[in-house]
Design a protein around this motif. Sequence first.
Motif, short mmCIF file in Angstrom:
data_model
loop_
_atom_site.label_atom_id
_atom_site.label_comp_id
_atom_site.label_asym_id
_atom_site.label_seq_id
_atom_site.Cartn_x
_atom_site.Cartn_y
_atom_site.Cartn_z
N GLU A 154 0.81 -1.23 0.00
CA GLU A 154 0.00 0.00 0.00
C GLU A 154 0.85 1.28 0.00
OE1 GLU A 154 -3.30 2.29 -0.19
OE2 GLU A 154 -3.12 0.14 -0.53
N ARG A 155 1.91 1.27 0.82
CA ARG A 155 2.78 2.47 0.92
C ARG A 155 3.48 2.74 -0.42
NH1 ARG A 155 7.28 2.30 3.10
NH2 ARG A 155 7.32 0.04 3.04
N VAL A 156 3.91 1.64 -1.05
CA VAL A 156 4.61 1.80 -2.34
C VAL A 156 3.62 2.29 -3.40
CG1 VAL A 156 5.92 0.58 -4.13
CG2 VAL A 156 6.26 0.00 -1.73
N ALA A 157 2.41 1.73 -3.36
CA ALA A 157 1.40 2.16 -4.33
C ALA A 157 1.12 3.65 -4.17
CB ALA A 157 0.12 1.34 -4.14
N GLN A 158 1.07 4.10 -2.92
CA GLN A 158 0.81 5.53 -2.68
C GLN A 158 1.95 6.39 -3.21
OE1 GLN A 158 0.05 6.21 1.46
NE2 GLN A 158 -2.00 5.29 1.32
N LEU A 159 3.17 5.92 -2.98
CA LEU A 159 4.33 6.67 -3.48
C LEU A 159 4.27 6.78 -5.01
CD1 LEU A 159 7.17 7.98 -3.14
CD2 LEU A 159 8.12 5.69 -3.36
N ILE A 160 3.96 5.65 -5.65
CA ILE A 160 3.89 5.65 -7.12
C ILE A 160 2.80 6.63 -7.58
CG2 ILE A 160 3.32 4.25 -9.15
CD1 ILE A 160 4.67 1.88 -7.69
N ASP A 161 1.65 6.60 -6.92
CA ASP A 161 0.57 7.52 -7.30
C ASP A 161 1.01 8.97 -7.13
OD1 ASP A 161 -1.06 5.47 -7.97
OD2 ASP A 161 -2.25 5.49 -6.11
N SER A 162 1.72 9.23 -6.04
CA SER A 162 2.11 10.63 -5.84
C SER A 162 3.18 11.03 -6.86
CB SER A 162 2.54 10.90 -4.40
OG SER A 162 3.64 10.11 -4.08
N VAL A 163 4.04 10.10 -7.25
CA VAL A 163 5.03 10.44 -8.29
C VAL A 163 4.32 10.66 -9.63
CG1 VAL A 163 7.01 9.58 -9.61
CG2 VAL A 163 6.97 9.32 -7.13
N ASN A 164 3.31 9.85 -9.90
CA ASN A 164 2.53 10.05 -11.14
C ASN A 164 1.94 11.45 -11.21
OD1 ASN A 164 2.93 7.57 -12.34
ND2 ASN A 164 1.10 6.63 -11.46
N ALA A 165 1.62 11.99 -10.03
CA ALA A 165 0.97 13.32 -10.01
C ALA A 165 2.00 14.46 -10.10
CB ALA A 165 0.14 13.45 -8.74
N LEU A 166 3.28 14.15 -9.97
CA LEU A 166 4.30 15.21 -10.02
C LEU A 166 4.52 15.66 -11.47
CD1 LEU A 166 7.08 13.73 -7.67
CD2 LEU A 166 5.41 15.52 -7.11
N PRO A 167 4.89 16.93 -11.64
CA PRO A 167 5.11 17.42 -13.01
C PRO A 167 6.51 17.08 -13.54
CG PRO A 167 5.38 19.21 -11.45
CD PRO A 167 5.07 18.00 -10.63
N VAL A 168 6.81 15.78 -13.66
CA VAL A 168 8.14 15.36 -14.13
C VAL A 168 8.15 15.41 -15.67
CG1 VAL A 168 9.80 13.45 -14.13
CG2 VAL A 168 8.31 13.80 -12.15
N CYS A 169 9.26 15.90 -16.25
CA CYS A 169 9.28 16.07 -17.72
C CYS A 169 9.33 14.72 -18.44
CB CYS A 169 10.48 16.89 -18.14
SG CYS A 169 10.49 18.52 -17.40
N LEU A 170 10.16 13.80 -17.96
CA LEU A 170 10.25 12.49 -18.62
C LEU A 170 10.31 11.39 -17.56
CD1 LEU A 170 12.42 11.60 -21.70
CD2 LEU A 170 12.21 10.01 -19.82
N ARG A 171 9.44 10.41 -17.70
CA ARG A 171 9.38 9.30 -16.75
C ARG A 171 9.85 8.04 -17.47
NH1 ARG A 171 5.46 10.82 -13.00
NH2 ARG A 171 4.63 12.83 -13.63
N ALA A 172 10.88 7.45 -16.91
CA ALA A 172 11.48 6.28 -17.57
C ALA A 172 11.37 5.07 -16.65
CB ALA A 172 12.95 6.57 -17.85
#
Length: 496
Positions: A154-172
Amino acid sequence: MLEPGAAHPVLTIDEARQFEAALFGGDETREWPAMQRAGRAIADAVLRDYRELGAFPENARVLVLAGKGHNGGDALIAARHILEKHPRAKAAVCFVFGEQSLRPLAWRAHRELAQAAPERVAVFDAAAVQKDGAGFDLCLDGIFGFQFRPSVDERVAQLIDSVNALPVCLRAAVDMPSGSFRADFTYATGIVKTPVLENPNSGRVRYLDLGFFSGSPCRDTATLTPAALAPLRALRSSHTDKRDYGHLFIVGGSRKYPGAVLMSVQAALRSGAGLVTAFVPESLAPVFAAQVPEAIWHGMAESPGGGLALEDLPVFRERVSEKTSGTANATALVIGPGLSRDRESFALVTEILRINENIPVVLDADALQSDIIASGKAPRILTPHAGEYQRVEAAIPDGAVVVRKGPLTLIEHSGRKYISPFGGPVLARGGSGDLLAGMIGGLLAQAPGALLHAACRGTVWHGMAADCLARAHGQHAVRTTQLLDFLPEVLRGVSQ
Ligand SMILES: NC(=O)C1=CN([C@@H]2O[C@H](COP(=O)(O)OP(=O)(O)OC[C@H]3O[C@@H](n4cnc5c(N)ncnc54)[C@H](OP(=O)(O)O)[C@@H]3O)[C@@H](O)[C@H]2O)[C@@H](O)CC1
Ligand SMILES: Nc1ncnc2c1ncn2[C@@H]1O[C@H](COP(=O)(O)OP(=O)(O)O)[C@@H](O)[C@H]1O
């Protein structure tokens, strides 16, 4: 079959596990050099792909999400190479399961990163990622690799969701996107695994060849490599002239869609074909000839709707087998670009296919109708996009080579599937498919017996040129035909 090296196998997870077990036998001294190669290849590929956005920022901030194992290790090694190449870039490393969880090789990769740039590497916990998350230029997802077993904590899933919401230019993503991580690119290191191709979060899949498959026989599903273009890179024989490089006939165009056939002709001329003759409505021929004088333009009678009329079928028949006027007869046909859905034009191309016994043909765009693709016996390549595929799927004749176009183009022939991991959304504009049809047709005209080769080479060349175009000018402010200017660069290996 393609030549060795032109396509490498796509494996299921179990096959990949067995393959790696046989290759490394769990021996870390053999795994470490492979990890080093993977990390470097990821860094190079990420920096290359970043060019679609512009220059990699001098002060770039790189977020590394590291899991426990090899996937995390690959990401950490990639980060080290990026920081070495960009001396003012910084990395924030988030050990998703804590620093103590790192397996020995991932730990070693972390230590080397920290030693390489001690002032520029910081460890972030999940809270820090969320708090300080704005302004990352790049995120490397190395949380889970293909050893992943559901479910995601659950904690990892939350971290991933919050990273998805960040304005990162390129996600690899390294190897595969972790959980719900939404990647722009997924870098398949060494092996492309089936689930990556099916995962909607993978973004664009890049195959990084680490040399695992040199000389391996191909499987039923394979990924195409730049080696598919090797024959096009060779010097031509000195004792040749234009007739040795085939004569492509292109039939298409209408008052409704004049541009499509013009684009196909321009692409065919860049494919190396010796001669290109286009059969277009007579009102278009003089204008096109003024624009593209290298092609031979043949104006055909027009139907009331502005398409090609049936009445000039005898003229076409005569030209297709003509040998007396100094030009060779046709060695391949492309039918369809811009044809429109004119009934007379459909009747004309159906007749052309009926009278044509031998000359291989590429059927594209409006010629992709069930009745038309089933007409005649000549060998054929079909190039449908998803909508056209749905329209003709039930009528595809046995033995046809089918280029199923889309974000990931799949070439099917005799139960085998070849995936092209090249190209991207820069191609999402009118005319990209018209260019592809012209290129495949031009290649086919040069080697009329090699349908699968023409389809695979044309698709790889088109996709690689699109990648070069996007790296040079971005994805937005370009015209479709600019792709043609990058075809030489792909073959000559400049700035890829
Ligand atoms: N400058 C010019 O002159 C240009 C001229 N062109 C010429 O236009 C003509 C029509 O070709 P076309 O591919 O636009 O549509 P068409 O035959 O209606 O497709 C069948 C159905 O498929 C769908 N669909 C469409 N695209 C899809 C996709 N990519 N991926 C998935 N689905 C897709 C769509 O259904 P929809 O999604 O709209 O419900 C549609 O109903 C053709 O002669 C071509 O050469 C173009 O090349 C552009 C530049
Ligand atoms: N998002 C994308 N990623 C990769 N390739 C794409 C993407 N969108 C389109 N393409 C490619 O662009 C071409 C579009 O073909 P098509 O739809 O027939 O175009 P048109 O009819 O306008 O010429 C295909 O080769 C397809 O694979």
